[in-house]
Motif scaffolding. Sequence first.
Motif, PDB file in Angstrom:
ATOM      1  N   GLU A  91      -6.207  -1.611   5.694  1.00  0.00           N
ATOM      2  CA  GLU A  91      -5.303  -0.833   4.909  1.00  0.00           C
ATOM      3  C   GLU A  91      -5.247   0.346   6.804  1.00  0.00           C
ATOM      4  O   GLU A  91      -5.918   0.230   7.350  1.00  0.00           O
ATOM      5  N   HIS A  92      -3.818   0.010   6.939  1.00  0.00           N
ATOM      6  CA  HIS A  92      -3.318   1.092   8.181  1.00  0.00           C
ATOM      7  C   HIS A  92      -3.703   0.014   9.399  1.00  0.00           C
ATOM      8  O   HIS A  92      -2.416  -0.422  10.266  1.00  0.00           O
ATOM      9  N   ILE A 117      -2.928  -4.644   6.294  1.00  0.00           N
ATOM     10  CA  ILE A 117      -1.699  -4.120   5.622  1.00  0.00           C
ATOM     11  C   ILE A 117      -1.774  -2.665   7.069  1.00  0.00           C
ATOM     12  O   ILE A 117      -2.524  -1.987   7.059  1.00  0.00           O
ATOM     13  N   LYS A 155      -9.660  -2.157  -0.442  1.00  0.00           N
ATOM     14  CA  LYS A 155      -8.807  -1.818   0.441  1.00  0.00           C
ATOM     15  C   LYS A 155      -8.993  -0.135   1.039  1.00  0.00           C
ATOM     16  O   LYS A 155      -9.817   0.239   1.196  1.00  0.00           O
ATOM     17  N   LYS A 169     -10.951   1.532  -3.481  1.00  0.00           N
ATOM     18  CA  LYS A 169      -9.962   2.110  -3.143  1.00  0.00           C
ATOM     19  C   LYS A 169     -11.233   2.787  -2.263  1.00  0.00           C
ATOM     20  O   LYS A 169     -12.322   2.973  -2.867  1.00  0.00           O
ATOM     21  N   THR A 190      -8.984  -5.715   2.319  1.00  0.00           N
ATOM     22  CA  THR A 190      -8.232  -6.060   3.787  1.00  0.00           C
ATOM     23  C   THR A 190      -7.770  -5.087   4.482  1.00  0.00           C
ATOM     24  O   THR A 190      -8.645  -4.058   4.130  1.00  0.00           O
ATOM     25  N   ASP A 195       3.048   3.232   3.065  1.00  0.00           N
ATOM     26  CA  ASP A 195       2.245   4.689   2.224  1.00  0.00           C
ATOM     27  C   ASP A 195       2.791   5.805   1.479  1.00  0.00           C
ATOM     28  O   ASP A 195       2.661   7.104   2.195  1.00  0.00           O
ATOM     29  N   HIS A 236       0.584  -1.137  -0.478  1.00  0.00           N
ATOM     30  CA  HIS A 236      -0.415  -0.308  -0.011  1.00  0.00           C
ATOM     31  C   HIS A 236       1.089   0.608  -0.286  1.00  0.00           C
ATOM     32  O   HIS A 236       1.631   1.754   0.782  1.00  0.00           O
ATOM     33  N   HIS A 257      -9.622   1.610   4.165  1.00  0.00           N
ATOM     34  CA  HIS A 257      -8.548   2.929   4.561  1.00  0.00           C
ATOM     35  C   HIS A 257      -9.676   2.970   5.880  1.00  0.00           C
ATOM     36  O   HIS A 257     -10.482   3.374   6.255  1.00  0.00           O
TER      37      HIS A 257
END
Length: 383
Positions: free
Chosen positions: A240-241, A260, A214, A148, A238, A296, A60, A216
């Motif tokens: 993310e962060h 991730i 993805k 995203k 998934t 990132d 990512h 966030h």
Amino acid sequence: MLLIKNGTIITMCSDIIENGEVLIDKGKIIKVGENINVSSNCEIFDAEGGFVMPGIIDAHCHIGMWEDGLGFEGDDGNEITDPVTPQLRAIDAINPMDRAFKEAYENGITCVCTGPGSANVIGGQFATIKTKGKRIDDMIVQEPAAMKVAFGENPKRCYNSKKQTPSTRMATASILREYLFKTKNYIKNKDKNENFDMKLESLIPVVNGELNVKAHAHRADDIFTAIRIANEFGLKMTIEHCTEGHLIADELAKEGYAAIVGPSLTTRSKVELKELSFETPKALYKAGVKIALMTDHPVIPVHYLPMCAALAVKAGLDEEAALKAITINPAEILGISHRVGSIEIGKDADIVVFDKHPFDIYAKTKLVLIDGEIAFIDAKHKN
């Protein structure tokens, strides 16, 4: 053919091979082991006791989307004019001439998943690419790689300043649900409907479970909202962060979504990051969550990904797990492990040779191969 010899081979698929060898031909790995027999005309690279590992993968980042050293002219990651932009494709904005790519491959980062930022509820399509090339079309490993979507602070901040929705977490979730429902209905009535809708067309593979989302999400409540919606619609996803993942690690393990994690090498620059810690990967790993680490980029320069993994080890993450989190795990999470992520016969010859262990702060790359071609070689070994 090229033979890499006299190295410690970190295969990421089996035991470490001390004083091992890797044979490469036509861009692929064809043999891995010891004392490999080769013809007299085979090129040989002597690793001189260094470490040989698969090319490093950042699962990512936004490399090529926010170009190094540029302001507005190189800022192509967020279309902050509409909170729903699934039709946007990263490949139409990535600039392979961004010098960050050179820094990436020279430091062993051979593959990245890059795409839009998190200003919009639905931001657009990521792409997985190799890091060396002049034309993005020739660098693609997987496109689209993911869709995203964003929860929490970013969408509400961006659109509250415009006095439009979403300005609350409720609205963010509602907008995402609305477009997922619209897409399901669009699919159901597609044969009857003559009105083409590019946004909904782009979301069809998401609703069908063919394209990963993805999500966030930094804060625990936002992570649970992402999971709630993914479960409602049967989405592949998934996290993310996952900044507060260590606070809810057991719950995340029950849900089965990969995380991730990152960027951890930053300040706590906003409210959502108050629990930022390098201990998050350890907690998630121990709970049984599959993890990858991210930079990132440009938040953390992409070539510092091995350093991020080393700092996670310092905070308690198992060393092998940290190596997996920047090689085979991101490859599996992204769905490209048949090509990259480990040193195995038949896979792309994306290989890095370090003079020291890759987590050593003093480690330098001696050789970087992408698809079997030399992307970088140190001065000592140049002809």
